[in-house]
Design a protein around this motif. Structure first.
Motif, PDB file in Angstrom:
ATOM      1  N   LYS A  67       0.824  -1.209   0.000  1.00 43.36           N
ATOM      2  CA  LYS A  67       0.000   0.000   0.000  1.00 43.36           C
ATOM      3  C   LYS A  67       0.859   1.261   0.000  1.00 43.36           C
TER       4      LYS A  67
ATOM      5  N   ASP B 229      -2.719  10.660   0.226  1.00 43.69           N
ATOM      6  CA  ASP B 229      -3.602   9.595  -0.249  1.00 43.69           C
ATOM      7  C   ASP B 229      -4.080   8.714   0.906  1.00 43.69           C
TER       8      ASP B 229
ATOM      9  N   GLN C 112      -6.711  10.412   3.018  1.00 42.36           N
ATOM     10  CA  GLN C 112      -8.030  10.333   2.398  1.00 42.36           C
ATOM     11  C   GLN C 112      -8.651   8.959   2.606  1.00 42.36           C
ATOM     12  N   GLU C 113      -7.817   7.927   2.552  1.00 40.04           N
ATOM     13  CA  GLU C 113      -8.331   6.562   2.706  1.00 40.04           C
ATOM     14  C   GLU C 113      -8.753   6.263   4.134  1.00 40.04           C
TER      15      GLU C 113
END
Length: 353
Positions: A153, A214, A217-218
């Protein structure tokens, strides 16, 4: 053990909608030379999904503040006073067993130097898997799969193979990514990033910053981002707090503070940044003087010995009276609002173009 005291004059109540609320925080270290007052009366709030950038010179109290939030100070030599509330839980008076349940689970930290933060004796995958096992009770196999998932990830190629490698087998950027994977493995609600890109080249730095945005946001994490780099803050943060000599001297929305700064120290930080459009050979404009010793900090405004605008205030007010920091947008300075506007427009802004 940590000394926790309550001064007369209770701190303002914690922010009602804040996920993290710090009120009137004082942190001091007992040393052979005397008491080092590293943080002096700091207050701020942070909501879920937002990023607070904290900037200031080395020794301004940025890292101490955030280590204190997680209880990562030496209790034998530290005095802590004030209030730290994380998702309704008071942390200063919490027992160590309670803090252990918070650290790595509800709140996590990305350290500046992953080579010293990661153990050289264990594989990267094991070091990511261990906190997941501790906080979730997952099996060893499930924790390993989670570690591999997190390495993928954060953008590490061939994560299953690399999970079996040791930290020294990773590049600097990859080690920082592994640190981020370790910090996020339990989906923490609060992420503290302590200068995570300082030692990286600009391309890797940009990749790490994009990765953090990112992942925020996740996961919807609140982020405290500590750095010296105002350019990074402009890209990363929603709000900014400028610290000097253990105190907050200015705060507000990042676009307001960087476009219309109100404190002479913030003016100095912005003015000392190198510019790509300046002529070759143009000297930098550093802030005069050096940061004060926190064993014997200056009276009144702690920045006044270095401030080139103290004569605008007149008398001995700067040296004798600590300026208050207004709630919300504002700066701790005795200059009037009109003086601040005039000085910025006429003297500071032209240099920043």
């Amino acid at each position: 053990m940590t000394t926790v005291t309550k001064e007369s004059g209770a701190p303002a109540p914690a922010g009602a909608g804040a996920f993290l609320s710090v009120r009137d925080l004082h942190v001091a270290f007992r040393t052979e030379d005397g008491l080092v007052r590293a943080v002096n009366g700091l207050s701020f709030d942070l909501e879920r999904g937002r990023t607070l950038g904290i900037v200031g010179e080395s020794g301004s109290g940025k890292s101490v503040t955030n280590l204190t939030i997680l209880g990562l100070h030496n209790p034998m030599f530290t005095t802590v006073d004030g209030e730290i509330v994380l998702d309704g839980q008071e942390l200063i008076t919490a027992r160590e067993s309670e803090l252990e349940r918070v650290r790595g689970n509800k709140a996590a930290m990305i350290f500046q130097d992953p080579l010293t933060a990661l153990s050289p004796y264990y594989t990267v995958g094991r070091q990511i898997a261990e906190p997941y096992r501790k906080h979730t009770g997952a099996s060893r196999k499930a924790a390993w799969e989670r570690a591999v998932e997190m390495l993928g990830k954060v953008g590490i190629p061939h994560p299953r193979e690399r999970a079996g490698d040791y930290p020294h087998q990773f590049s600097g950027g990859m080690r920082q990514r592994a640190m981020i994977a370790m910090a996020l493995v339990c989906d923490p609600d609060l992420l503290i990033a302590d200068e995570p890109t300082t030692a990286l080249d600009v391309t890797v730095q940009a990749q790490i910053l994009d990765l953090l945005k990112d992942l925020q946001q996740e996961f919807g994490s609140a982020i405290v981002f500590i750095t010296h780099d105002l350019g990074v803050i402009a890209d990363m943060a929603d709000d900014i707090m400028v610290m000097y000599a253990g105190e907050a001297v200015e705060r507000g929305a990042v676009h307001e503070v960087l476009r219309t700064p109100q404190h002479p120290y913030t003016w100095g930080l912005l003015n000392s940044m190198p510019r790509l459009d300046s002529d070759l050979g143009t000297p930098l404009a550093p802030i005069p003087g050096t940061p004060p010793s926190l064993l014997r900090p200056p009276s009144g405004c702690r920045f006044h010995p270095r401030c080139t605008f103290r004569s605008e205030v007149g008398g001995t007010r700067c040296a004798g009276e600590p300026p208050p920091l207004p709630g919300g947008r504002g700066a701790a300075c005795h200059l009037t609002a009109e003086q601040k506007r005039s000085i910025f427009v006429e003297q500071i802004k032209p240099r920043l173009r």
